[in-house]
Scaffold this motif. Structure first.
Motif, PDB file in Angstrom:
ATOM      1  N   PHE A 123      43.311  84.575   6.360  1.00 32.44           N
ATOM      2  CA  PHE A 123      43.434  83.619   7.489  1.00 32.44           C
ATOM      3  C   PHE A 123      44.833  82.732   6.680  1.00 32.44           C
ATOM      4  N   PHE A 124      44.588  82.238   5.711  1.00 29.40           N
ATOM      5  CA  PHE A 124      46.066  81.729   4.867  1.00 29.40           C
ATOM      6  C   PHE A 124      46.787  82.493   4.800  1.00 29.40           C
ATOM      7  N   GLU A 125      46.662  84.089   3.992  1.00 30.93           N
ATOM      8  CA  GLU A 125      47.582  84.942   4.288  1.00 30.93           C
ATOM      9  C   GLU A 125      48.343  85.448   5.439  1.00 30.93           C
ATOM     10  N   GLY A 126      47.833  85.349   6.648  1.00 29.25           N
ATOM     11  CA  GLY A 126      48.948  85.256   7.487  1.00 29.25           C
ATOM     12  C   GLY A 126      49.372  84.184   7.833  1.00 29.25           C
ATOM     13  N   ALA A 127      48.950  82.948   8.016  1.00 34.79           N
ATOM     14  CA  ALA A 127      50.377  81.346   8.342  1.00 34.79           C
ATOM     15  C   ALA A 127      50.645  81.724   7.312  1.00 34.79           C
ATOM     16  N   VAL A 128      51.012  81.715   6.013  1.00 34.36           N
ATOM     17  CA  VAL A 128      51.868  81.966   5.035  1.00 34.36           C
ATOM     18  C   VAL A 128      52.747  82.926   5.702  1.00 34.36           C
ATOM     19  N   ARG A 129      52.487  84.423   5.328  1.00 33.91           N
ATOM     20  CA  ARG A 129      54.057  85.193   6.258  1.00 33.91           C
ATOM     21  C   ARG A 129      54.230  84.147   7.526  1.00 33.91           C
ATOM     22  N   THR A 130      53.955  83.873   9.007  1.00 39.51           N
ATOM     23  CA  THR A 130      54.181  83.741   9.500  1.00 39.51           C
ATOM     24  C   THR A 130      55.263  82.613   9.683  1.00 39.51           C
ATOM     25  N   MET A 131      55.101  81.122   8.410  1.00 37.46           N
ATOM     26  CA  MET A 131      55.278  80.219   8.061  1.00 37.46           C
ATOM     27  C   MET A 131      56.520  80.759   7.242  1.00 37.46           C
ATOM     28  N   LEU A 132      56.748  81.414   7.026  1.00 38.15           N
ATOM     29  CA  LEU A 132      57.899  81.231   5.749  1.00 38.15           C
ATOM     30  C   LEU A 132      59.688  81.719   6.503  1.00 38.15           C
ATOM     31  N   PRO A 133      59.823  80.116   5.917  1.00 35.97           N
ATOM     32  CA  PRO A 133      61.673  80.079   6.618  1.00 35.97           C
ATOM     33  C   PRO A 133      62.352  80.937   6.939  1.00 35.97           C
ATOM     34  N   PRO A 134      63.221  81.345   7.126  1.00 37.72           N
ATOM     35  CA  PRO A 134      64.247  82.240   7.059  1.00 37.72           C
ATOM     36  C   PRO A 134      65.043  82.862   5.983  1.00 37.72           C
ATOM     37  N   CYS A 135      65.369  82.195   5.373  1.00 32.54           N
ATOM     38  CA  CYS A 135      65.254  82.490   3.846  1.00 32.54           C
ATOM     39  C   CYS A 135      64.895  82.880   3.034  1.00 32.54           C
ATOM     40  N   PHE A 136      63.672  82.843   2.618  1.00 32.62           N
ATOM     41  CA  PHE A 136      62.828  82.614   1.686  1.00 32.62           C
ATOM     42  C   PHE A 136      62.926  83.899   1.338  1.00 32.62           C
ATOM     43  N   ALA A 137      63.444  85.253   1.673  1.00 31.77           N
ATOM     44  CA  ALA A 137      63.628  86.227   0.776  1.00 31.77           C
ATOM     45  C   ALA A 137      65.415  86.817  -0.175  1.00 31.77           C
ATOM     46  N   GLU A 138      65.790  85.708   0.540  1.00 27.53           N
ATOM     47  CA  GLU A 138      67.046  85.470  -0.254  1.00 27.53           C
ATOM     48  C   GLU A 138      66.787  84.720  -1.343  1.00 27.53           C
ATOM     49  N   VAL A 139      66.468  83.205  -1.154  1.00 32.27           N
ATOM     50  CA  VAL A 139      65.919  82.829  -2.008  1.00 32.27           C
ATOM     51  C   VAL A 139      64.927  83.544  -3.186  1.00 32.27           C
ATOM     52  N   LEU A 183      52.002  87.458  -0.607  1.00 34.02           N
ATOM     53  CA  LEU A 183      53.310  87.848  -0.296  1.00 34.02           C
ATOM     54  C   LEU A 183      53.973  88.876  -1.109  1.00 34.02           C
ATOM     55  N   TYR A 184      52.685  89.619  -1.377  1.00 33.01           N
ATOM     56  CA  TYR A 184      53.205  90.888  -2.990  1.00 33.01           C
ATOM     57  C   TYR A 184      54.255  91.494  -1.878  1.00 33.01           C
ATOM     58  N   GLU A 185      54.269  92.053  -1.161  1.00 35.25           N
ATOM     59  CA  GLU A 185      54.726  92.807  -0.194  1.00 35.25           C
ATOM     60  C   GLU A 185      56.018  92.235   0.020  1.00 35.25           C
ATOM     61  N   GLU A 186      56.523  91.011   0.267  1.00 32.50           N
ATOM     62  CA  GLU A 186      57.578  90.433   0.268  1.00 32.50           C
ATOM     63  C   GLU A 186      58.491  90.339  -1.313  1.00 32.50           C
ATOM     64  N   ALA A 187      57.896  90.000  -1.972  1.00 34.12           N
ATOM     65  CA  ALA A 187      57.979  89.441  -3.437  1.00 34.12           C
ATOM     66  C   ALA A 187      58.227  91.177  -3.860  1.00 34.12           C
ATOM     67  N   ARG A 188      57.962  92.169  -3.823  1.00 32.87           N
ATOM     68  CA  ARG A 188      58.539  93.586  -4.277  1.00 32.87           C
ATOM     69  C   ARG A 188      59.359  93.890  -3.448  1.00 32.87           C
ATOM     70  N   THR A 189      59.433  94.079  -2.383  1.00 34.29           N
ATOM     71  CA  THR A 189      61.295  93.777  -1.634  1.00 34.29           C
ATOM     72  C   THR A 189      62.197  93.043  -2.090  1.00 34.29           C
ATOM     73  N   ALA A 190      61.874  91.965  -2.582  1.00 30.24           N
ATOM     74  CA  ALA A 190      63.049  91.065  -3.678  1.00 30.24           C
ATOM     75  C   ALA A 190      62.832  92.085  -4.878  1.00 30.24           C
ATOM     76  N   ILE A 191      61.951  92.413  -5.618  1.00 33.35           N
ATOM     77  CA  ILE A 191      62.444  92.842  -7.061  1.00 33.35           C
ATOM     78  C   ILE A 191      63.017  94.059  -7.195  1.00 33.35           C
TER      79      ILE A 191
END
Length: 750
Positions: A123-139, A183-191
């Motif tokens: 639940f924690f991981e899903g809630a975090v991914r749901t509420m990520l700001p639009p610019c999270f990947a850019e940051v 958020l490893y998938e998001e981190a891996r995409t940014a990497i």
């Protein structure tokens, strides 16, 4: 504080818990309180649901307030740089990771069970991914760009290495915290985006460098600077605990970055393909092409190369602003480059078809191709000396070297294996156009000779026989044989003339008159211009030659071709200038007219026409005279003193050109005559066949050029080549008589 929008049936105990949450303000970074009496008095399921609500509230507070307002707002604020972003981002991710660890530890203490812990984490991981700001990947990518750039600036001394190790430890902690909160998938995409950005910058440094190979250098740089130096220090996938190992699959960074380097290098070289082909006209850029060959691994990349090259070729060379000679040069260079990239010629066959179609429409394509073939200094000279050893499909199927056709094979095996000479010949469906064109080239070459040496023409003919067969050049062989017969006749008549002069004890005349006797049935039509010959010595020499020829060959009769030969003229001006010109007979007659003593070097167009016109002169004879006069004006021999009146330039200004004693060969007037004759022939062809084409398209509907040619040849005895028909159709389109559709079909314009 904001409540999670989950709707459910609440108990009294639940309401107490909610009130406790509402009145408790939890600052960022402070461990949230646990209420043991409430948890103990409530069933585990209710405790879990209330705990989910509390975690959601914390996430909203941290992300929406801290990240969205502080971190993203700082990007445009003055005084805040990448160091601040790095510190703030690392701190926030660490807070979230600590929050998750706290509640995981609390659920373990309360003995809520493994299932509850797994559900809480999910639940924690899903809630975090749901509420990520639009610019999270850019940051995230900005932070990682900063990390990679900083790690590359450390030196080799001990202090720098220690600082680098400290920084890489911070990056490692950051990545582990991102994995912990899901958020490893998001981190891996940014990497990956950061690594690709760095690779693109390194690849762009090789743009325009064709003399050496750079692909391996790029691969080594990416391996040392990115894979081994940075990613190896932050990739901790293999160290993730067993509960997350299935959720976070192993990622082969080295392979991914290697493939990204290949793709980036391939795209860069594909965008430069036209420049590579243009350079290949002089010297083949083999190193750059071999690098591109190593990168072309997939059919998608090959399709990208084909489409990109076809688009740029059509935009940059397949238009009227480019000379046919340049298009032929680029055609040959394209063949050489693509054969190096793909020895199977699949890329070549998919690319050059638009070039072949366009060259087929140019009226001078055949002439330029033949000229290139016969030029001993061209890139085709060596290929012309060897026959095309292409093996067709049937013979190859029976050979011991048989191999199955490739999956992406284009055309037949014979089409793919032909050499550049055969490829150029295949631009036209009928080889006869090359034979006819060589017939005309040979005519010009022989007419412009001042002697009887045909060694060069004989060698060219033998080379063409290798490609087109001996039977096609029977007329050309007769033309060369006529030159040999003319040489023997000239020698025999000259010896007879010398003997006659010695018999009457006269000084023998200088050998200044050479005659070429031709078999008119085997020579192309020679454009002539009837005029009165003002040279008395030439007229007497012609009469003497005809008489002796009649004695040698009593069954034949000579018919002179006026203005078909060349005259060597030596002009001496009043200021001492002396220059020799090789010109046509009419050009020599015009300047001879000005040299007559009775005219004092001045004459009008009417005087020249009256002096040189003969009974058989054409109606446009005056235009021929004007062309000759303009030619002598261009060489500073004549100048215009009034309208249609000219005089000899006896004294040339010091800053003018044209002085000296060199020899000039002038063929301008003959070319003009040929152009007029060709224009007259084209006008006659249009007058005859344009009404037929309009009637054909009106009755049959839209047709392409090949279909029109076949119908005209079948019913109206149309024997002109496709180039002439194409030119006539384009002329009809320009005049508004026909319309040309995108599919290449012509129709009557309504």
């Amino acid at each position: 504080m904001t409540q999670h929008p989950r709707k459910r049936q609440k108990t009294d105990t639940d309401m107490d818990w909610d009130r406790a949450v509402e009145v408790t303000e939890v600052p960022v970074g402070v461990t949230p309180p646990i209420y043991p009496h409430d948890l103990q008095a409530t069933a585990p399921e209710s405790v879990g649901e209330n705990l989910f609500d509390f975690i959601t509230t914390e996430l909203i507070s941290i992300f929406l307030k801290a990240i969205a307002m502080e971190l993203l707002g700082s990007q445009g604020a003055p005084g805040l740089d990448d160091d601040w972003c790095w510190d703030r981002y690392s701190h926030l991710v660490g807070e979230l990771s600590g929050l998750l660890n706290h509640y995981a530890f609390g659920s373990a203490l309360l003995m809520l069970g493994t299932l509850f812990e797994e559900q809480s984490r999910s639940f924690f991981e899903g809630a975090v991914r749901t509420m990520l700001p639009p610019c999270f990947a850019e940051v995230t990518q900005r932070v990682l760009d900063y990390s990679l750039e900083k790690s590359s600036k450390f030196g080799s001394d001990s202090d720098s290495q220690q600082a680098r190790a400290s920084h890489m430890a911070e990056v490692r902690v950051l990545v582990e915290n991102l994995k912990n909160i899901g958020l490893y998938e998001e981190a891996r995409t940014a990497i990956l985006a950061t690594a690709k950005k760095t690779i693109k910058e390194r690849v762009e440094e090789c743009r325009g460098e064709y003399e050496e190979r750079h692909l391996n250098d790029c691969l080594e740089w990416v391996t040392c600077r990115v894979s081994d130096n940075w990613l190896s220090a932050i990739d901790t996938t293999s160290e993730v605990d067993a509960s997350h190992r299935q959720a976070i699959p192993t990622f082969d960074w080295s392979h991914v970055l290697r493939m990204s380097t290949y793709q980036g290098f391939c795209s860069m070289r594909i965008s430069e393909m036209f420049d590579l082909i243009r350079d290949a006209i002089d010297t083949l850029p083999a190193p750059a092409l071999l690098d591109l060959k190593d990168c072309l691994k997939t059919s998608v990349q090959k399709d990208e190369l084909v489409e990109s090259l076809k688009e740029v070729l059509e935009a940059r060379i397949l238009h009227a602003g480019v000379a046919t000679e340049d298009i032929v040069s680029l055609f040959i260079a394209t063949e050489n480059c693509l054969r190096l990239l793909d020895p199977s010629s699949n890329l070549l066959l998919r690319t050059i078809e638009p070039m072949k179609q366009y060259l087929r429409r140019r009226p001078d394509t055949v002439k330029h191709i033949l000229t290139r073939m016969l030029d001993q200094n061209s890139e085709l000279a060596e290929a012309m000396r060897e026959p095309d050893n292409c093996v067709d499909d049937e013979d190859f199927d029976d050979s011991a070297d048989w191999n199955p056709e490739p999956i992406d094979a284009v055309g037949s095996r014979e089409e793919r294996n032909v050499d550049i000479i055969t490829r150029l010949i295949s631009v036209f469906e009928n080889k006869e156009v090359f034979v006819n064109e060589f017939h005309k080239i040979l005519l010009e070459s022989l007419l412009h000779k001042t002697g009887y040496d045909t060694e060069q023409e004989t060698m060219e003919l033998e080379l063409l026989k290798i490609r087109f067969g001996e039977a096609s050049f029977h007329q050309c062989e007769v033309m060369l044989l006529d030159m040999a017969v003319s040489r023997r006749l000239h020698k025999h008549i000259r010896e007879g003339s010398l003997a006659a002069s010695r018999a009457i004890e006269l000084e023998p005349e200088e050998d200044m008159f050479h005659v070429t006797t031709i078999s008119h049935l085997f020579w192309p039509t020679i454009n002539t211009c009837e005029f009165r010959i003002p040279f008395t010595n030439i007229s007497s020499a012609q009469a003497a030659y005809a008489k002796q020829f009649q004695e040698q060959k009593p069954n034949r009769k000579l018919k002179w071709k006026p203005n078909a030969g060349l005259v060597e003229v030596e002009l001496e001006m009043g200021d001492g200038r002396c220059k020799t010109y090789t010109v046509t007979e009419l050009q020599a007659a015009v300047i001879y007219h000005f040299g007559a003593e009775s005219r004092n070097g001045t004459s009008s167009i009417g005087d020249i026409v009256e002096d040189l016109r003969s009974q058989g002169s054409a109606s446009d004879f005056e235009e021929d005279i004007r062309d000759c006069v303009q030619l002598w004006i261009g060489h500073s021999v004549l100048k215009e003193v009034s309208l249609d009146c000219w005089e000899v330039v006896e004294t040339l200004d010091s800053d003018a050109s044209g002085s000296g004693g060199s020899t000039s060969i002038i063929h301008g007037a003959r070319k003009s005559e040929e152009e007029r004759a060709r224009a007259k022939e084209e006008a006659e062809m249009r007058a005859k066949f344009q009404p037929m084409i309009v009637a054909l398209l009106t009755n049959q509907g839209a047709q392409n050029a090949e279909k029109i040619q076949s119908i005209l040849a079948m019913f109206f005895q149309f024997s002109h080549p496709m180039a002439d028909l194409q030119k006539m159709l384009d002329h009809m389109v320009a005049e508004g008589m026909l319309a040309l559709a995108m599919n290449g079909k012509y129709s009557v314009r309504m």
